[in-house]
Design an enzyme around this catalytic site. Structure first.
Site, mmCIF file in Angstrom:
data_model
loop_
_atom_site.group_PDB
_atom_site.id
_atom_site.type_symbol
_atom_site.label_atom_id
_atom_site.label_comp_id
_atom_site.label_asym_id
_atom_site.label_seq_id
_atom_site.Cartn_x
_atom_site.Cartn_y
_atom_site.Cartn_z
ATOM 1 N N ARG A 7 50.797 -10.977 11.381
ATOM 2 C CA ARG A 7 49.936 -10.845 10.212
ATOM 3 C C ARG A 7 50.769 -11.000 8.943
ATOM 4 O O ARG A 7 51.902 -10.540 8.888
ATOM 5 C CB ARG A 7 49.269 -9.458 10.214
ATOM 6 C CG ARG A 7 48.093 -9.374 11.139
ATOM 7 C CD ARG A 7 47.576 -7.975 11.367
ATOM 8 N NE ARG A 7 47.495 -7.121 10.190
ATOM 9 C CZ ARG A 7 46.970 -5.892 10.190
ATOM 10 N NH1 ARG A 7 46.480 -5.393 11.328
ATOM 11 N NH2 ARG A 7 46.938 -5.163 9.101
ATOM 12 N N ARG A 54 55.297 -6.260 15.143
ATOM 13 C CA ARG A 54 53.943 -6.391 15.691
ATOM 14 C C ARG A 54 53.507 -7.847 15.724
ATOM 15 O O ARG A 54 53.761 -8.607 14.796
ATOM 16 C CB ARG A 54 52.983 -5.580 14.818
ATOM 17 C CG ARG A 54 51.550 -5.631 15.284
ATOM 18 C CD ARG A 54 50.750 -4.478 14.753
ATOM 19 N NE ARG A 54 50.421 -4.616 13.349
ATOM 20 C CZ ARG A 54 49.638 -3.760 12.699
ATOM 21 N NH1 ARG A 54 49.140 -2.712 13.332
ATOM 22 N NH2 ARG A 54 49.373 -3.948 11.425
ATOM 23 N N ARG A 62 52.220 -1.395 1.655
ATOM 24 C CA ARG A 62 51.174 -0.675 2.399
ATOM 25 C C ARG A 62 51.544 0.790 2.591
ATOM 26 O O ARG A 62 50.684 1.665 2.534
ATOM 27 C CB ARG A 62 50.941 -1.350 3.750
ATOM 28 C CG ARG A 62 50.224 -2.680 3.599
ATOM 29 C CD ARG A 62 50.386 -3.524 4.831
ATOM 30 N NE ARG A 62 49.584 -3.062 5.942
ATOM 31 C CZ ARG A 62 49.836 -3.360 7.211
ATOM 32 N NH1 ARG A 62 50.890 -4.085 7.523
ATOM 33 N NH2 ARG A 62 49.047 -2.931 8.161
ATOM 34 N N ARG A 114 39.804 5.365 3.464
ATOM 35 C CA ARG A 114 41.206 5.236 3.078
ATOM 36 C C ARG A 114 41.448 5.776 1.676
ATOM 37 O O ARG A 114 42.575 5.735 1.205
ATOM 38 C CB ARG A 114 41.583 3.757 3.088
ATOM 39 C CG ARG A 114 42.585 3.380 4.192
ATOM 40 C CD ARG A 114 42.628 1.876 4.205
ATOM 41 N NE ARG A 114 43.796 1.302 4.762
ATOM 42 C CZ ARG A 114 43.835 0.653 5.926
ATOM 43 N NH1 ARG A 114 42.763 0.608 6.686
ATOM 44 N NH2 ARG A 114 44.933 0.061 6.317
ATOM 45 N N LYS A 140 46.437 3.723 15.324
ATOM 46 C CA LYS A 140 44.987 3.960 15.281
ATOM 47 C C LYS A 140 44.239 2.941 16.137
ATOM 48 O O LYS A 140 43.368 3.295 16.915
ATOM 49 C CB LYS A 140 44.471 3.869 13.824
ATOM 50 C CG LYS A 140 45.125 4.867 12.881
ATOM 51 C CD LYS A 140 44.492 4.843 11.491
ATOM 52 C CE LYS A 140 44.644 3.537 10.735
ATOM 53 N NZ LYS A 140 46.051 3.199 10.394
HETATM 54 P P1 AMP Z 1 44.354 -2.531 8.646
HETATM 55 O O1 AMP Z 1 44.142 -3.558 9.693
HETATM 56 O O2 AMP Z 1 43.548 -1.278 8.860
HETATM 57 O O3 AMP Z 1 45.811 -2.226 8.403
HETATM 58 O O4 AMP Z 1 43.783 -3.150 7.281
HETATM 59 C C1 AMP Z 1 44.324 -4.339 6.752
HETATM 60 C C2 AMP Z 1 44.004 -4.456 5.279
HETATM 61 O O5 AMP Z 1 42.581 -4.495 5.088
HETATM 62 C C3 AMP Z 1 44.467 -3.282 4.410
HETATM 63 O O6 AMP Z 1 45.835 -3.388 4.039
HETATM 64 C C4 AMP Z 1 43.525 -3.428 3.210
HETATM 65 O O7 AMP Z 1 43.904 -4.517 2.383
HETATM 66 C C5 AMP Z 1 42.221 -3.819 3.895
HETATM 67 N N1 AMP Z 1 41.441 -2.604 4.265
HETATM 68 C C6 AMP Z 1 41.124 -2.188 5.517
HETATM 69 N N2 AMP Z 1 40.406 -1.063 5.470
HETATM 70 C C7 AMP Z 1 40.276 -0.752 4.170
HETATM 71 C C8 AMP Z 1 39.650 0.316 3.470
HETATM 72 N N3 AMP Z 1 39.010 1.304 4.114
HETATM 73 N N4 AMP Z 1 39.714 0.317 2.106
HETATM 74 C C9 AMP Z 1 40.340 -0.670 1.428
HETATM 75 N N5 AMP Z 1 40.961 -1.688 2.028
HETATM 76 C C10 AMP Z 1 40.933 -1.737 3.386
#
Ligand code: AMP
Length: 227
Positions: A171, A138, A182, A99, A24
């Site tokens: 990360r 990553r 996740r 999400r 994404k």
């Molecule tokens: P990402 O970089 O999109 O993988 O997001 C990293 C982390 O941020 C996720 O594993 C969640 O802990 C938190 N996060 C990001 N977007 C959301 C969302 N829309 N709702 C809840 N938690 C989120």
């Protein structure tokens, strides 16, 4: 890309859906460069809050490191502020939001209030084994959010960001235990959005394994028509 392609999606409101590691962020960067769309990544916003040790960052850090979702009310409030701050006519890509079904319903309500319909929800589909390979290799730039991979997308100089020269990091949520969590969270809480947007006639699914440029071409085709 041609002029016609460059103009066609400017001003659109797009959601990128897909499991962690589906691509994404990578595709959003392409769409931003191509059409000047705002790239709104909830993950990037939250990581910046954690780095700044803000109240929101302190509240959300634990959830993020464990690979759990941050509670809906915090995310919805954050996104309401973000979307309200955009100028009229601004196009954007939502990456990592919504999400959960509750977030999708809140987004629908927000967009109805400000009269910004969603144009498309693009679902990037990638099998679990490939997601795990991508996430575990990553490396990211904590400064400019550029993304690399230890095998398939190496920086020119080991461990250093090509774009801004900062030291790359892994990360915490790209460690094996958090990755497994996740992917489970994705299946339980985010995958239902596929049916949600299908029912609303917004969803287009693209095979996310065909290569980064090919996925970008497919997204162009979906949004702008033609080849
Ligand atoms: P990402 O970089 O999109 O993988 O997001 C990293 C982390 O941020 C996720 O594993 C969640 O802990 C938190 N996060 C990001 N977007 C959301 C969302 N829309 N709702 C809840 N938690 C989120």
């Amino acid at each position: 890309m041609t002029e016609q392609r460059s103009a066609c999606a400017a001003g659109m409101h797009i959601v990128l859906l897909g499991a962690p590691g589906a691509g994404k962020g990578t595709q959003a960067a392409y769409l931003k460069a191509e059409w000047g769309l705002e790239h709104i990544s909830t993950g990037d916003i939250l990581r910046a809050e954690v780095r700044a040790a803000s109240d929101l960052g302190q509240e959300t850090q634990g959830y993020m490191e464990r690979g759990e979702l941050v509670p809906d009310d915090l995310i919805i409030r954050m996104m309401e502020d973000r979307l309200r701050s955009l100028g009229a006519g601004t196009g954007y890509i939502l990456d990592g939001f919504p999400r959960t079904v509750a977030q999708a319903e809140a987004l629908d309500a927000m967009l109805a209030r400000i009269d910004h319909p969603l144009h498309a929800v693009i679902n990037l589909e990638v099998p679990d084994a490939e997601l795990i390979r991508r996430l575990s290799g990553r490396r990211v730039c904590p400064q400019c959010n550029a993304v690399y991979h230890v095998d398939t997308m190496r920086p020119k100089q080991d461990g250093i960001c090509d774009r801004c020269g900062a030291a790359l990091i892994q990360r915490k949520d790209d460690q094996p235990e958090a990755i497994a969590n996740r992917l489970e969270v994705y299946k339980a809480q985010t995958q239902p959005l596929i049916a949600y947007y299908q029912q609303r006639d917004k969803l287009v699914t693209i095979d996310g394994t065909i290569g980064v440029p090919q996925v970008a071409v497919e997204i162009h085709r979906v949004l702008c028509g033609g080849a």
